[in-house]
Design a protein around this motif. Structure first.
Motif, mmCIF file in Angstrom:
data_model
loop_
_atom_site.group_PDB
_atom_site.id
_atom_site.type_symbol
_atom_site.label_atom_id
_atom_site.label_comp_id
_atom_site.label_asym_id
_atom_site.label_seq_id
_atom_site.Cartn_x
_atom_site.Cartn_y
_atom_site.Cartn_z
ATOM 1 N N MET A 1 0.832 -1.181 0.000
ATOM 2 C CA MET A 1 0.000 0.000 0.000
ATOM 3 C C MET A 1 0.873 1.240 0.000
ATOM 4 S SD MET A 1 -3.022 1.005 2.637
ATOM 5 C CE MET A 1 -2.072 0.516 4.035
ATOM 6 N N LYS A 2 0.744 2.098 -0.999
ATOM 7 C CA LYS A 2 1.530 3.311 -1.101
ATOM 8 C C LYS A 2 0.950 4.413 -0.226
ATOM 9 C CE LYS A 2 4.912 2.964 -4.127
ATOM 10 N NZ LYS A 2 6.261 3.433 -3.866
ATOM 11 N N VAL A 3 1.782 5.028 0.580
ATOM 12 C CA VAL A 3 1.378 6.150 1.407
ATOM 13 C C VAL A 3 2.466 7.206 1.315
ATOM 14 C CG1 VAL A 3 0.076 4.702 3.000
ATOM 15 C CG2 VAL A 3 2.470 5.152 3.441
ATOM 16 N N LEU A 4 2.283 8.306 2.052
ATOM 17 C CA LEU A 4 3.318 9.326 2.015
ATOM 18 C C LEU A 4 4.525 8.872 2.822
ATOM 19 C CD1 LEU A 4 1.173 12.581 2.117
ATOM 20 C CD2 LEU A 4 1.889 11.227 0.191
ATOM 21 N N PRO A 5 4.471 8.942 4.175
ATOM 22 C CA PRO A 5 5.630 8.466 4.913
ATOM 23 C C PRO A 5 5.356 7.173 5.665
ATOM 24 C CG PRO A 5 4.459 10.090 6.196
ATOM 25 C CD PRO A 5 3.623 9.806 4.966
ATOM 26 N N PHE A 6 4.308 6.444 5.343
ATOM 27 C CA PHE A 6 3.861 5.356 6.202
ATOM 28 C C PHE A 6 3.249 4.237 5.378
ATOM 29 C CE2 PHE A 6 0.585 3.588 9.145
ATOM 30 C CZ PHE A 6 1.437 3.162 10.133
ATOM 31 N N THR A 7 3.558 2.996 5.714
ATOM 32 C CA THR A 7 3.003 1.844 5.001
ATOM 33 C C THR A 7 2.387 0.862 5.981
ATOM 34 O OG1 THR A 7 4.642 2.037 3.245
ATOM 35 C CG2 THR A 7 3.527 -0.072 3.465
ATOM 36 N N ILE A 8 1.160 0.444 5.704
ATOM 37 C CA ILE A 8 0.499 -0.572 6.514
ATOM 38 C C ILE A 8 0.734 -1.919 5.854
ATOM 39 C CG2 ILE A 8 -1.724 -1.419 7.370
ATOM 40 C CD1 ILE A 8 -2.689 1.490 7.309
ATOM 41 N N PRO A 9 1.281 -2.890 6.557
ATOM 42 C CA PRO A 9 1.545 -4.198 5.939
ATOM 43 C C PRO A 9 0.247 -4.920 5.583
ATOM 44 C CG PRO A 9 1.907 -4.289 8.308
ATOM 45 C CD PRO A 9 1.688 -2.840 7.969
ATOM 46 N N VAL A 10 0.221 -5.523 4.421
ATOM 47 C CA VAL A 10 -0.942 -6.276 3.964
ATOM 48 C C VAL A 10 -0.683 -7.760 4.204
ATOM 49 C CG1 VAL A 10 -2.447 -6.807 2.027
ATOM 50 C CG2 VAL A 10 -1.393 -4.544 2.197
ATOM 51 N N PRO A 11 -1.418 -8.412 5.108
ATOM 52 C CA PRO A 11 -1.189 -9.834 5.380
ATOM 53 C C PRO A 11 -1.410 -10.684 4.127
ATOM 54 C CG PRO A 11 -2.616 -8.835 7.046
ATOM 55 C CD PRO A 11 -2.496 -7.847 5.931
ATOM 56 N N HIS A 12 -0.622 -11.724 3.979
ATOM 57 C CA HIS A 12 -0.748 -12.619 2.829
ATOM 58 C C HIS A 12 -2.126 -13.271 2.820
ATOM 59 C CE1 HIS A 12 0.318 -15.440 -0.298
ATOM 60 N NE2 HIS A 12 -0.086 -16.441 0.468
ATOM 61 N N GLY A 13 -2.739 -13.303 1.648
ATOM 62 C CA GLY A 13 -4.022 -13.966 1.508
ATOM 63 C C GLY A 13 -5.190 -13.163 2.053
ATOM 64 N N LYS A 14 -5.012 -11.868 2.301
ATOM 65 C CA LYS A 14 -6.074 -11.036 2.854
ATOM 66 C C LYS A 14 -6.463 -9.941 1.865
ATOM 67 C CE LYS A 14 -6.847 -12.447 7.164
ATOM 68 N NZ LYS A 14 -8.192 -12.753 7.684
ATOM 69 N N THR A 15 -7.757 -9.673 1.751
ATOM 70 C CA THR A 15 -8.229 -8.531 0.974
ATOM 71 C C THR A 15 -8.847 -7.478 1.881
ATOM 72 O OG1 THR A 15 -10.302 -9.715 0.582
ATOM 73 C CG2 THR A 15 -8.627 -9.841 -1.141
ATOM 74 N N ILE A 16 -9.229 -7.875 3.085
ATOM 75 C CA ILE A 16 -9.731 -6.950 4.097
ATOM 76 C C ILE A 16 -8.714 -6.928 5.224
ATOM 77 C CG2 ILE A 16 -11.616 -6.419 5.695
ATOM 78 C CD1 ILE A 16 -13.412 -8.210 3.939
ATOM 79 N N ILE A 17 -8.198 -5.762 5.537
ATOM 80 C CA ILE A 17 -7.177 -5.624 6.581
ATOM 81 C C ILE A 17 -7.821 -5.040 7.830
ATOM 82 C CG2 ILE A 17 -4.924 -4.630 7.140
ATOM 83 C CD1 ILE A 17 -4.717 -4.093 4.034
ATOM 84 N N VAL A 18 -7.650 -5.700 8.955
ATOM 85 C CA VAL A 18 -8.149 -5.201 10.234
ATOM 86 C C VAL A 18 -6.956 -4.870 11.118
ATOM 87 C CG1 VAL A 18 -9.594 -5.656 12.243
ATOM 88 C CG2 VAL A 18 -10.229 -6.619 10.018
ATOM 89 N N GLN A 19 -6.895 -3.634 11.586
ATOM 90 C CA GLN A 19 -5.759 -3.203 12.398
ATOM 91 C C GLN A 19 -6.252 -2.647 13.730
ATOM 92 O OE1 GLN A 19 -2.277 -0.925 10.722
ATOM 93 N NE2 GLN A 19 -3.154 0.721 11.950
ATOM 94 N N GLU A 20 -5.753 -3.213 14.816
ATOM 95 C CA GLU A 20 -6.084 -2.721 16.155
ATOM 96 C C GLU A 20 -4.888 -1.953 16.710
ATOM 97 O OE1 GLU A 20 -8.204 -4.332 20.230
ATOM 98 O OE2 GLU A 20 -6.956 -5.715 19.090
ATOM 99 N N GLU A 21 -5.132 -0.782 17.264
ATOM 100 C CA GLU A 21 -4.082 0.050 17.832
ATOM 101 C C GLU A 21 -4.383 0.366 19.289
ATOM 102 O OE1 GLU A 21 -2.461 3.069 14.582
ATOM 103 O OE2 GLU A 21 -4.652 3.034 14.622
ATOM 104 N N ILE A 22 -3.421 0.103 20.142
ATOM 105 C CA ILE A 22 -3.477 0.513 21.551
ATOM 106 C C ILE A 22 -2.104 1.104 21.854
ATOM 107 C CG2 ILE A 22 -3.839 -0.196 23.946
ATOM 108 C CD1 ILE A 22 -5.429 -2.589 22.906
ATOM 109 N N MET A 23 -2.033 2.427 21.893
ATOM 110 C CA MET A 23 -0.749 3.107 22.005
ATOM 111 C C MET A 23 -0.893 4.361 22.870
ATOM 112 S SD MET A 23 0.595 2.805 18.034
ATOM 113 C CE MET A 23 -0.690 3.896 17.424
#
Length: 298
Positions: A1-23
């Motif tokens: 996934m192309k972004v400006l300064p940041f890339t979210i990894p795309v899991p193999h075999g996935k078309t829907i990406i779910v990302q949970e953040e606790i920071m």
């Protein structure tokens, strides 16, 4: 996934990406990506910068960000304090309607869904009365797998197409291509303004962040934001002033004005009313009245 300064990894075999953040705070840099983003803010508050517009965000809200829309969930300043114990929590669904899911979105049965997301590239916030419905969808998608996850996902998109009274998050479309160097440059400028709006920002110092002369910077900034430099800075400052006014963090309107970078009360009052349509005191009174009504206080 192309972004400006940041890339979210795309899991193999996935078309829907779910990302949970606790920071300790949200990712602090402006970025964009090819995926549509649906984010449920479970904990945390701050300012959402979407395209050329700003919105205060808080826990419980759900935002939909169009593909390639530059955005930044900027946590409030207190989240960055050295002794802060504050935590943010968010759950996000990413999907690319012109990537692996293109075949599905091109089906005749998906025409309404495809048209809806093409229309709402500028993003929108899920209406308050529907937040629990869509946070429920996101939760079910996170805890589902395989065909069941896809089924819930399609159900959510179909429900989204039926929403009414939604407003765009940004005043302009950002579907045009932008090279990585261009993206990094405008991101650097945005981030500098977002972190230094409380001081006396000058055109010269901000232009240096973009490695441009002031005249060239003015043309560049207007091209990419559809706003003048001064108009954008004023929107950032007024957005922060709105949060300070309703939170009651400062003693009076003058303190709010100077804290947000305005050099005089007169200029603050004029700019605030020009952007919000209300004088600062009327803004506070209207907010208090709304809170009482929602709380059932007569």
């Amino acid at each position: 996934m192309k972004v400006l300064p940041f890339t979210i990894p795309v899991p193999h075999g996935k078309t829907i990406i779910v990302q949970e953040e606790i920071m300790s705070h949200f990712y602090p840099h402006l970025h964009r990506h090819a995926e549509v983003q649906i984010t449920w803010i479970k904990r945390g508050e701050g300012t959402l910068l979407a395209g050329n517009s700003m919105h205060a965000f808080k826990a419980g809200e759900v935002y939909v960000l169009g593909a390639n829309l530059p955005h930044l969930f900027k946590s409030n300043p207190e989240y960055f304090d050295d002794d802060s114990t504050l935590v943010i929590e968010a759950l996000t669904v990413f999907f690319d309607p012109v990537g692996k899911l293109a075949a599905m979105f091109n089906l005749p049965e998906m025409e309404a869904v495809r048209s809806f997301f093409e229309q709402w590239q500028t993003g929108f916030k899920i209406p308050m009365q529907m937040r629990s419905v869509f946070s429920g969808f996101i939760d079910r998608i996170q805890h589902s797998r395989g065909a069941l996850q896809m089924s819930v996902f399609i159900e959510m998109l179909n429900a989204m197409c039926g929403l009414t009274d939604i407003q765009p998050l940004s005043a302009g479309s950002y579907t045009h291509s932008m090279t990585d160097p261009e993206g990094m440059r405008i991101a650097s400028v945005y981030n500098y303004i977002m972190h230094n709006y409380g001081s006396a920002l000058t055109l010269e110092e901000v232009a240096r962040q973009a490695h441009l002369t002031p005249n060239a910077f003015c043309r560049y900034f207007k091209k990419h934001t559809r706003l003048t430099f001064t108009a954008f800075v004023n929107k950032v400052r007024v957005n922060q002033a709105c949060k300070l006014l309703v939170n009651g963090n400062l003693n009076n309107i003058a303190d709010v004005a100077y804290n947000c970078g305005f050099s005089s009360i007169t200029n603050f009052n004029y700019t605030f009313k020009n952007i919000t349509g209300k004088a600062p005191r009327d803004y506070v009174n209207d907010y208090v009245g709304t809170v009482k009504i929602k709380g059932g206080i007569n």
